[in-house]
Design a protein around this motif. Structure first.
Motif, PDB file in Angstrom:
ATOM      1  N   SER A 145       0.312  -5.931   7.271  1.00 57.16           N
ATOM      2  CA  SER A 145       0.981  -4.670   7.605  1.00 57.16           C
ATOM      3  C   SER A 145       2.239  -4.471   6.758  1.00 57.16           C
ATOM      4  N   ALA A 146       2.955  -5.568   6.477  1.00 55.56           N
ATOM      5  CA  ALA A 146       4.180  -5.457   5.679  1.00 55.56           C
ATOM      6  C   ALA A 146       3.890  -5.027   4.245  1.00 55.56           C
ATOM      7  N   PHE A 147       2.685  -5.319   3.762  1.00 55.80           N
ATOM      8  CA  PHE A 147       2.308  -4.931   2.401  1.00 55.80           C
ATOM      9  C   PHE A 147       1.582  -3.590   2.361  1.00 55.80           C
ATOM     10  N   HIS A 148       1.411  -2.954   3.525  1.00 54.59           N
ATOM     11  CA  HIS A 148       0.671  -1.700   3.550  1.00 54.59           C
ATOM     12  C   HIS A 148       1.403  -0.636   2.737  1.00 54.59           C
ATOM     13  N   ARG A 193      17.170   1.991  -3.431  1.00 52.10           N
ATOM     14  CA  ARG A 193      17.489   1.701  -2.038  1.00 52.10           C
ATOM     15  C   ARG A 193      16.254   1.636  -1.147  1.00 52.10           C
ATOM     16  N   THR A 194      15.077   1.949  -1.670  1.00 43.92           N
ATOM     17  CA  THR A 194      13.870   1.920  -0.844  1.00 43.92           C
ATOM     18  C   THR A 194      13.499   0.485  -0.481  1.00 43.92           C
ATOM     19  N   ARG A 195      12.686   0.348   0.548  1.00 39.51           N
ATOM     20  CA  ARG A 195      12.295  -0.987   1.014  1.00 39.51           C
ATOM     21  C   ARG A 195      11.301  -1.651   0.061  1.00 39.51           C
ATOM     22  N   ASN A 196      10.438  -0.865  -0.548  1.00 37.57           N
ATOM     23  CA  ASN A 196       9.393  -1.403  -1.431  1.00 37.57           C
ATOM     24  C   ASN A 196       9.423  -0.669  -2.768  1.00 37.57           C
ATOM     25  N   PRO A 197      10.415  -0.960  -3.599  1.00 34.15           N
ATOM     26  CA  PRO A 197      10.604  -0.160  -4.819  1.00 34.15           C
ATOM     27  C   PRO A 197       9.679  -0.521  -5.977  1.00 34.15           C
ATOM     28  N   ARG A 198       8.854  -1.534  -5.815  1.00 27.61           N
ATOM     29  CA  ARG A 198       8.061  -1.975  -6.966  1.00 27.61           C
ATOM     30  C   ARG A 198       6.826  -1.118  -7.209  1.00 27.61           C
ATOM     31  N   TRP A 229       8.874 -13.988  15.900  1.00 26.12           N
ATOM     32  CA  TRP A 229       8.522 -14.494  14.568  1.00 26.12           C
ATOM     33  C   TRP A 229       7.930 -13.395  13.693  1.00 26.12           C
ATOM     34  N   GLN A 230       7.185 -12.469  14.292  1.00 26.38           N
ATOM     35  CA  GLN A 230       6.653 -11.347  13.516  1.00 26.38           C
ATOM     36  C   GLN A 230       7.783 -10.503  12.935  1.00 26.38           C
ATOM     37  N   GLU A 231       8.824 -10.278  13.707  1.00 23.85           N
ATOM     38  CA  GLU A 231       9.966  -9.503  13.219  1.00 23.85           C
ATOM     39  C   GLU A 231      10.661 -10.222  12.067  1.00 23.85           C
ATOM     40  N   GLN A 232      10.831 -11.535  12.186  1.00 26.78           N
ATOM     41  CA  GLN A 232      11.486 -12.298  11.123  1.00 26.78           C
ATOM     42  C   GLN A 232      10.666 -12.283   9.840  1.00 26.78           C
ATOM     43  N   ILE A 233       9.350 -12.376   9.974  1.00 31.54           N
ATOM     44  CA  ILE A 233       8.472 -12.375   8.802  1.00 31.54           C
ATOM     45  C   ILE A 233       8.524 -11.031   8.095  1.00 31.54           C
ATOM     46  N   THR A 234       8.482  -9.945   8.862  1.00 29.64           N
ATOM     47  CA  THR A 234       8.547  -8.609   8.263  1.00 29.64           C
ATOM     48  C   THR A 234       9.850  -8.433   7.486  1.00 29.64           C
ATOM     49  N   GLN A 235      10.972  -8.875   8.051  1.00 30.69           N
ATOM     50  CA  GLN A 235      12.252  -8.760   7.360  1.00 30.69           C
ATOM     51  C   GLN A 235      12.273  -9.593   6.079  1.00 30.69           C
ATOM     52  N   ALA A 236      11.675 -10.784   6.125  1.00 32.04           N
ATOM     53  CA  ALA A 236      11.658 -11.646   4.941  1.00 32.04           C
ATOM     54  C   ALA A 236      10.813 -11.025   3.826  1.00 32.04           C
ATOM     55  N   ILE A 237       9.666 -10.423   4.178  1.00 31.08           N
ATOM     56  CA  ILE A 237       8.825  -9.792   3.160  1.00 31.08           C
ATOM     57  C   ILE A 237       9.546  -8.589   2.557  1.00 31.08           C
ATOM     58  N   ASN A 238      10.208  -7.801   3.380  1.00 31.77           N
ATOM     59  CA  ASN A 238      10.980  -6.670   2.854  1.00 31.77           C
ATOM     60  C   ASN A 238      12.050  -7.149   1.882  1.00 31.77           C
ATOM     61  N   GLN A 239      12.684  -8.262   2.194  1.00 35.50           N
ATOM     62  CA  GLN A 239      13.704  -8.812   1.296  1.00 35.50           C
ATOM     63  C   GLN A 239      13.077  -9.260  -0.014  1.00 35.50           C
ATOM     64  N   ALA A 240      11.899  -9.889   0.059  1.00 34.32           N
ATOM     65  CA  ALA A 240      11.237 -10.379  -1.151  1.00 34.32           C
ATOM     66  C   ALA A 240      10.794  -9.241  -2.057  1.00 34.32           C
ATOM     67  N   LEU A 241      10.422  -8.104  -1.475  1.00 37.35           N
ATOM     68  CA  LEU A 241       9.891  -7.002  -2.270  1.00 37.35           C
ATOM     69  C   LEU A 241      10.973  -6.062  -2.781  1.00 37.35           C
ATOM     70  N   SER A 242      12.189  -6.222  -2.315  1.00 38.97           N
ATOM     71  CA  SER A 242      13.269  -5.345  -2.770  1.00 38.97           C
ATOM     72  C   SER A 242      13.708  -5.754  -4.174  1.00 38.97           C
ATOM     73  N   ILE A 243      14.486  -4.888  -4.800  1.00 38.88           N
ATOM     74  CA  ILE A 243      15.043  -5.191  -6.119  1.00 38.88           C
ATOM     75  C   ILE A 243      16.525  -5.442  -5.933  1.00 38.88           C
ATOM     76  N   LEU A 301       4.204 -10.398  -6.344  1.00 43.89           N
ATOM     77  CA  LEU A 301       4.801  -9.065  -6.422  1.00 43.89           C
ATOM     78  C   LEU A 301       3.689  -8.026  -6.565  1.00 43.89           C
ATOM     79  N   PRO A 302       3.691  -7.000  -5.735  1.00 43.12           N
ATOM     80  CA  PRO A 302       2.538  -6.087  -5.670  1.00 43.12           C
ATOM     81  C   PRO A 302       2.290  -5.298  -6.942  1.00 43.12           C
TER      82      PRO A 302
END
Length: 570
Positions: free
Chosen positions: A287-290, A532-537, A331-345, A255-256
């Motif tokens: 890029s997903a963690f940028h 509701r943001t994608r990266n709320p942490r 696969w890049q699209e699927q990975i980006t969606q999975a990271i967004n899901q992991a970083l959400s609250i 978690l960032p």
């Protein structure tokens, strides 16, 4: 039991990537351990004697009968493929049949093995080119023990060109760590010079295993996501070539707001049980963690894809660390969606987050929570909170120092820093809808350098000379429209950076300042928008936005597990 190891046809050998697979201690360990995993081993013991150039790998896999043992070290002999078509249906870690044969040309090779259900075990020694030189019956538990002695003994120049023993052992450790992450169910024991070096205990998930490899990371610092995703639309539809109509994605991220690295050395990608080098997927992860991490910091991320074999060409590199992956964009699209899901609250990843060392030590000093609870109507507050929490479950309670919002949720309370929470909201709105609006009268700036003018034009602002050393700005980012310090904000944007840097600067400038009083409705609106943001942490600069104190932690600190009589000294 019939022999399963056979020599590959010549035409199949010609299709296989040739090359040296044995070039170091680590490569020997990798090849032998992968054979153990292909044999279904759940316990692997690796013993190393670097000064004696000797390696032994023992496993509890399915073992081999005598016929297989006699074939095992001959060139291109394998039980894993039969024809050229099988190269597109690889479900094993090995398939070329080169490793054991290469070892016989570079070292002394001995294998002891007994198949599961077999009455006899066999010990076989191999000579140069893989021919059998000695066979005898031996007592051994089901499984296989491979011993490699005098490695590179017939090639002194190869030994001299290798790194020091310490560096080679470090490479062995890294190799085993990589393989263990891909196979968390396996027990590992590693010995060096007859002394136990390190062990890795099995875990039900990779996220539970990772702290054994990265001791500075706690399991609470990690978020794990497992998804079943459909195979790409253009993939092969032949049922004979497909293991499943779906692929699996297993993602473990640090978690960032809690852990990150100075170097991008923990962005790891594995496919079908093997760690691989895939610059395209690694860049997708970065890029997903940028704009979620501090400057010059990098994420901790382990991605494991279980993909239908027809999507992968393993035949690119002898070590199989570089591959061709079909439908890379999918696969890049699927990975980006999975990271967004992991970083959400959300209810699935709401965790206790104590960010300060002082608070952590205080909570550790407090007693563990018992059965007593102040609210008998809710005997399991933390568990229930996790099950009930939703994007709108944070309730604004108060404001502290006109800076922090105290928020209540069913599992405890959070402290949210208002400026950076609002900054995250504005930044994502700007990324989604970067809007430049005309401004009347124009904003006049004084003494801009050519570089500053070029920078403002690069991010889309209309700017033109308005006299000597004067410049008129005709449009501005929409969030700056109502601000009295708009000219200063435009000057900030002129100092450089790309569009994303400009968006961060505008969000920071436009966000509500610390020290600003907020009423109850304003605080609640900010909390709702932030969740509701994608990266709320974290904010776009990488700072943590909230501090969480769960009900279980509060109960431990205030010692609510004490019996009333005991607490009064009775």
């Amino acid at each position: 039991m019939a022999s399963t190891i056979q020599a590959l046809p010549t035409e199949v050998v010609y299709l296989i990537t040739a090359g040296e697979v044995i070039d170091s201690f680590a490569s020997v360990v990798r090849e032998l351990v992968e054979n153990s995993l292909d044999a279904g081993a759940t316990r692997i013991v690796v013993s190393l004697w670097p000064q004696q150039w000797r390696i032994r790998v023992a496993d509890n896999g399915c073992g081999m009968n005598l016929d297989d043992l006699q074939q095992a070290a001959t060139a291109h002999s394998t039980s894993k493929i039969r024809s050229g078509a099988d190269l597109w249906k690889i479900n094993s870690l090995g398939f070329r049949g080169e490793a054991l044969h290469s070892l016989t040309t570079l070292a002394d090779l001995e294998i002891l093995s007994r198949p599961v259900g077999g009455n006899l075990g066999w010990r076989i020694s191999y000579g140069d080119s893989g021919e059998v030189v000695q066979v005898e019956v031996t007592a051994i538990a089901p499984g296989t023990v491979v011993t490699v002695s005098h490695l590179f003994g017939n090639c002194s120049s190869r030994r001299q060109g290798l790194p020091t023993a310490a560096q080679q052992m470090k490479a062995v450790q890294a190799t085993i760590h990589q393989i263990a992450l891909c196979h968390p169910h396996v027990t590992w024991q590693i010995w060096q010079n007859d002394r136990q070096w390190f062990t890795i205990s099995p875990a039900s998930t990779t996220g539970q295993l990772l702290p054994q490899i990265l001791p500075q990371v706690r399991q609470g610092d990690l978020q794990e996501v497992k998804l079943e995703i459909p195979n790409p639309p253009n993939s092969c539809t032949d049922a004979m070539n497909r293991v499943s109509p779906h692929s699996a994605l297993n993602l473990v991220v640090g978690l960032p707001d809690r852990c990150h690295r100075h170097r991008p050395d923990w962005v790891r990608v594995a496919i079908n049980g093997r760690m691989v080098k895939t610059p395209e997927l690694e860049q997708t992860i970065l890029s997903a963690f940028h704009r979620t991490l501090p400057r010059d910091r990098y994420p901790i991320c382990f991605l494991h894809l279980a993909i239908s074999p027809d999507q992968i060409n393993w035949n690119r590199n002898p070590a199989k660390t570089e591959i061709y992956l079909n439908e890379i964009i999918y696969w890049q699209e699927q990975i980006t969606q999975a990271i967004n899901q992991a970083l959400s609250i959300s209810s699935s990843n709401l965790k206790e987050a104590v960010h300060t060392t002082r608070v952590s030590k205080l909570l550790k000093a407090a007693e563990a929570k018992g059965g007593y609870n102040f609210n008998p109507q809710n005997p399991k507050p933390c568990t229930d909170a996790i099950n009930r929490v939703s994007p709108n479950s944070l309730k604004a309670v108060a404001q502290v120092s006109n800076t922090y919002i105290v928020a209540e949720h069913p599992g405890g309370m959070w402290l949210v820093e208002q400026h950076i929470a609002h900054e995250r909201v504005l930044y994502e709105q700007l990324c989604d809808d970067w809007q430049l609006v005309p401004v009347e009268p124009s904003i006049i700036l004084y003494q801009l350098s050519p570089a500053q003018v070029s920078q403002l034009q690069r991010i889309g602002l209309e700017i033109e000379p308005f006299g000597e050393q004067l410049w008129a700005v005709r449009n501005i980012p929409a969030p700056l429209q109502q601000r009295g310090d708009c000219a200063q904000a435009i000057l900030e944007l002129s100092w450089g950076g790309d569009l994303q840097t400009a968006q961060v600067a505008v969000a920071c400038r436009s966000a509500i300042r610390n020290g600003t009083p907020m009423n109850q409705q304003e605080m609640q609106t900010l909390l709702d928008n932030w969740q509701r943001t994608r990266n709320p942490r974290t904010c776009p600069h990488g700072r943590p936005i909230y501090l969480s104190l769960e009900e279980s932690a509060l109960a431990r600190f205030f010692r609510r597990n004490w019996v009333i009589g005991k607490s009064h000294g009775i």
